[in-house]
Design a protein around this motif. Sequence first.
Motif, PDB file in Angstrom:
ATOM      1  N   TYR A 107      44.481  46.092  28.795  1.00 52.12           N
ATOM      2  CA  TYR A 107      44.826  44.754  29.281  1.00 52.12           C
ATOM      3  C   TYR A 107      44.558  44.711  30.791  1.00 52.12           C
ATOM      4  N   TYR A 108      43.288  44.730  31.155  1.00 53.57           N
ATOM      5  CA  TYR A 108      42.932  44.941  32.553  1.00 53.57           C
ATOM      6  C   TYR A 108      43.340  43.776  33.453  1.00 53.57           C
ATOM      7  N   HIS A 109      43.365  42.527  32.913  1.00 53.14           N
ATOM      8  CA  HIS A 109      43.836  41.405  33.730  1.00 53.14           C
ATOM      9  C   HIS A 109      45.311  41.589  34.077  1.00 53.14           C
ATOM     10  N   GLN A 110      46.094  41.962  33.074  1.00 55.97           N
ATOM     11  CA  GLN A 110      47.523  42.168  33.317  1.00 55.97           C
ATOM     12  C   GLN A 110      47.750  43.325  34.282  1.00 55.97           C
ATOM     13  N   GLU A 111      46.998  44.392  34.122  1.00 60.25           N
ATOM     14  CA  GLU A 111      47.156  45.541  35.017  1.00 60.25           C
ATOM     15  C   GLU A 111      46.819  45.167  36.454  1.00 60.25           C
ATOM     16  N   ARG A 112      45.757  44.375  36.649  1.00 55.20           N
ATOM     17  CA  ARG A 112      45.391  43.980  38.008  1.00 55.20           C
ATOM     18  C   ARG A 112      46.486  43.133  38.648  1.00 55.20           C
ATOM     19  N   ILE A 113      47.035  42.204  37.860  1.00 49.29           N
ATOM     20  CA  ILE A 113      48.127  41.359  38.371  1.00 49.29           C
ATOM     21  C   ILE A 113      49.329  42.220  38.753  1.00 49.29           C
ATOM     22  N   LEU A 114      49.666  43.163  37.870  1.00 48.87           N
ATOM     23  CA  LEU A 114      50.826  44.011  38.149  1.00 48.87           C
ATOM     24  C   LEU A 114      50.612  44.855  39.397  1.00 48.87           C
ATOM     25  N   ARG A 115      49.435  45.406  39.562  1.00 53.25           N
ATOM     26  CA  ARG A 115      49.182  46.247  40.730  1.00 53.25           C
ATOM     27  C   ARG A 115      49.320  45.448  42.026  1.00 53.25           C
ATOM     28  N   LYS A 116      48.810  44.224  42.043  1.00 52.68           N
ATOM     29  CA  LYS A 116      48.938  43.401  43.250  1.00 52.68           C
ATOM     30  C   LYS A 116      50.407  43.062  43.525  1.00 52.68           C
TER      31      LYS A 116
END
Length: 499
Positions: free
Chosen positions: A228-237
């Motif tokens: 879930y790369y979109h979710q992971e990117r959001i979480l990292r930010k």
Amino acid sequence: MEERPLGYVLDGATPVRATFVSSEPPKLGDYVVIRSTGIELLGFVENIGAKSVMLATTHSVKEPSFIQRLNELRLNGDTFFEARVRIVGDVNDPEFRNPRIPPPPGAPVYPAPRELLERIFGPGSRGYIRLGVLAARPDVPVYVDVNKMVTRHLAILAVTGAGKSNTVAVITDRIVRMGGTVLILDFHGEYVESDIGGGRVNVIEPRLNPRHLNIAELMILLGIESRYYHQERILRKAYARARESNEAFLDALRRAVEQLRGKEEPKALAAVLNKIEGLIERYRDILDEEAGDMLSRLRPGFANVLDLSRVDEDAADVIASHMLRRILQARKAHRVTGNGLPYPIFIVVEEAHILAPKDEDTLSKYWLARIAREGRKFGVGLCLVSQRPKNLDPDILSQANNKIILRIVEPSDQRYVQMATETLSDDLLEQLPSLNTGEAIVLGPMVRMPTLVRIDLYEGRKGGTDPDVVGEWLTAREMHQEHSQDPVLDLIEELTMKR
């Protein structure tokens, strides 16, 4: 009076193995001495078979009545015993190193003297603890080297009910009594109310400060997989922003995600917000903004019990991996800077096949592998405990050079253990299903040679015993009958039982 030989070596011996015949049955797991001109070799009895001189000459005859008749005609002394022996060392060598030459055919075989076995299995220094007694010689105690147990790691493997918990209790109790520090990752609450070490038990509640979680641990709790790369990117930010905030971490994380509206994919952003809400609801019992560093809850010289019995497997993975990561980092820091964790620690991992499964990646598996490879240099030892060895990661299991193998029945588990253990022979493998409760094959650098041990019984208070199911049913029924005061309900129950 000259000692009478137990038996004699047959043809075909090697420097590693020999077979001898005897008119008296030697005990499985016992030790013998093979003597001949210029040599005196110590052997470990790995296999025994009974034979008949008369039946051996008619081995091709299978007719039961014929064998019955032969049996009636057999004379005293017709039965003899054939034993296979692993040669484990040269008695005249101070280090008991393996010999370079085999014993000659016909060499006499004697029972090993008790004094010799006490010298081999006795305490070599102050760094030894008693594990039990030789199964074949209950008058000979067996001690193990704690330094080599911790630095070379340990695996305790057996089916349920064979004595794993008792073995853990015995080892932990004696390490604590000698001043050592142990951490038990306790999946079933077996050690929470124990009196290990004379009551030196420190129970650690599974509470985590979410601000101390790294991004990988947070992703596990949130259920955000790497695909879930979109979710992971959001979480990292959001995670980076929340770490800089002074407000409660999860509130700051939620606010940081909301501030990304219009900048990230809407469905992914909504999913992350939902998962944060779910995280707060699902793990409210273990997430605590006031909880300090988990390392601060360890007590030196105690059996520290991390109680994982109240959490699910995902939470247990995060809590365990967090503690493992902090311990390894802190021990490295102490070695380099003098800060960090100032004492070695022995980590007992119950249900190791759950935290370090064979065909699945977990956070704990990563840190267990790191400790298995690097822990020796920093005073972090592992004890892997499992009833399903074949489900345990093979690389981590193979790093446990010491093994205590109790009864294992499943053939695939047996072979898996053998592949991870250089010194477990086929003969010893055959004995695993027939071991009695509390008996174990002990291998590795912590003992001078492979041996069959009856583990001491831990006399203190601990969990892990089977419940008295029938007794609890009877008690519940009696309590129900005492408190039942409604005649209508009693009549209904009576009619139901008759039906």
